[in-house]
Design an enzyme around this catalytic site. Structure first.
Site, mmCIF file in Angstrom:
data_model
loop_
_atom_site.group_PDB
_atom_site.id
_atom_site.type_symbol
_atom_site.label_atom_id
_atom_site.label_comp_id
_atom_site.label_asym_id
_atom_site.label_seq_id
_atom_site.Cartn_x
_atom_site.Cartn_y
_atom_site.Cartn_z
ATOM 1 C CE LYS A 1 -4.506 -1.620 1.025
ATOM 2 N NZ LYS A 1 -5.591 -1.876 1.950
ATOM 3 N NE ARG B 1 -7.826 -7.772 -0.197
ATOM 4 C CZ ARG B 1 -7.288 -6.954 -1.085
ATOM 5 N NH1 ARG B 1 -6.256 -6.199 -0.756
ATOM 6 N NH2 ARG B 1 -7.788 -6.867 -2.310
#
Ligand code: 7PJ
Length: 294
Positions: free
Chosen positions: A232, A271
């Protein structure tokens, strides 16, 4: 929280043992993801063979869950039509359900996709909008599947413009508790819920790290936590040099560090794009838990 007392989660007859941290592998069928965009495309169209081969690889690498999504929710992403999302996601769900022994999570906010994916063998609903779209609560309840409720401030196209909270941890916790209550009222058993603070979804770098550090406060509500930190942009920002963010290809070591920090603070499911590496990293945590306290 990974918890020896927690019973296995029934995902359409395939079971998740949450007593040790698990990896959810990302199968992204969108053409425009920031981190793995278009990798499964050929000549401008989703290649089902390529997508299935990727899914199989992630299973072999140790993913307990595959998260199949067809809507890009990255900051500034274009909205996807229902038809497009169905075309991307449903054939792959069907194929994976038929051929791989893994829990299939469908990453969607759409009631129709939830219903159809469940009918084809999906075992978990992962909704970044926490079942707030029209008909989503009812559709999810009707499937009988476990649901992951995620927090997001704003909408994907504008959420990173100016995220603002008085106390990000308190606000995320309150929102998730409210959505859990809405699920209970709609007939979704609390034991079928997972919570996710939604790293990167309407959050500054500081907000993200406050949520990570104070993850135990979210775990206190008793529901298992799922976290998505892999590749991210918060990593790109922390590792920036000369005002240039670290590109997505260079974010794996930091993704692993964040995965370990998250499970150490109580996350049950991570995840991740890089499944093999993440499985190895979490195996060290599991080994420490198993052998470290004798
Ligand atoms: C998340 C997600 C996340 C859950 C995405 C990306 C953006 N679902 N879907 N949690 N992120 N539950 O993978 O970078 O953090 S899409």
């Amino acid at each position: 929280m990974s918890n020896p007392q927690r019973p296995a989660l029934d995902c359409a007859g395939r079971f998740l043992d949450l007593s040790r941290p698990l990896v959810m592998g990302i199968v992204n069928t969108t053409p425009d993801s920031f981190s793995d965009g278009g990798a499964l495309y050929r000549d401008g169209a989703l290649d089902l063979e390529r997508a299935f081969a990727h899914a199989r690889t992630l299973c072999e690498e140790g993913a307990a869950i595959l998260d199949i999504g067809g809507e890009s929710t990255r900051p500034g992403a274009n909205p996807v039509s229902l038809q497009e999302e169905q075309d991307r996601v449903l054939p792959l769900v069907e194929r994976v359900a038929a051929e791989l022994d893994v829990v299939i999570s469908v990453d969607t906010s759409s009631a129709a996709v939830m219903r159809e994916a469940a009918a084809l063998g999906a075992g978990l609903i992962n909704d970044v909008r926490a079942l707030t779209r029209e008909g989503a609560l009812e559709a999810a309840a009707a499937t009988g599947l476990p649901v992951c409720l995620m927090h997001m401030q704003g909408q994907p196209d504008t959420m990173q413009a100016a995220p603002s909270y008085a106390d990000v941890v308190a606000e995320v916790r309150t929102f998730l508790a409210q959505r859990a209550a809405a699920c209970a009222a709609a007939g979704i058993d609390r034991r079928r819920l997972l919570l996710d603070p939604g790293f990167g979804f309407g959050k500054t770098v500081a907000h993200n790290f406050q949520l990570l550090d104070r993850l135990p406060e979210l775990a206190r509500d008793g529901l298992p936590l799922l976290v998505g930190l892999s590749r991210k942009s918060l990593i790109g920002k922390v590792l920036a040099r000369d005002d240039r963010e670290r590109p997505a290809e260079g974010r794996l070591p930091a993704s692993l560090a964040l995965a370990v920090l998250a499970v150490e603070r109580g996350a049950a499911i991570v995840r991740a794009h890089d499944v093999a590496a993440t499985v190895d990293a979490l195996a060290m945590f599991a080994a420490m838990r198993e052998w470290g306290r004798q």
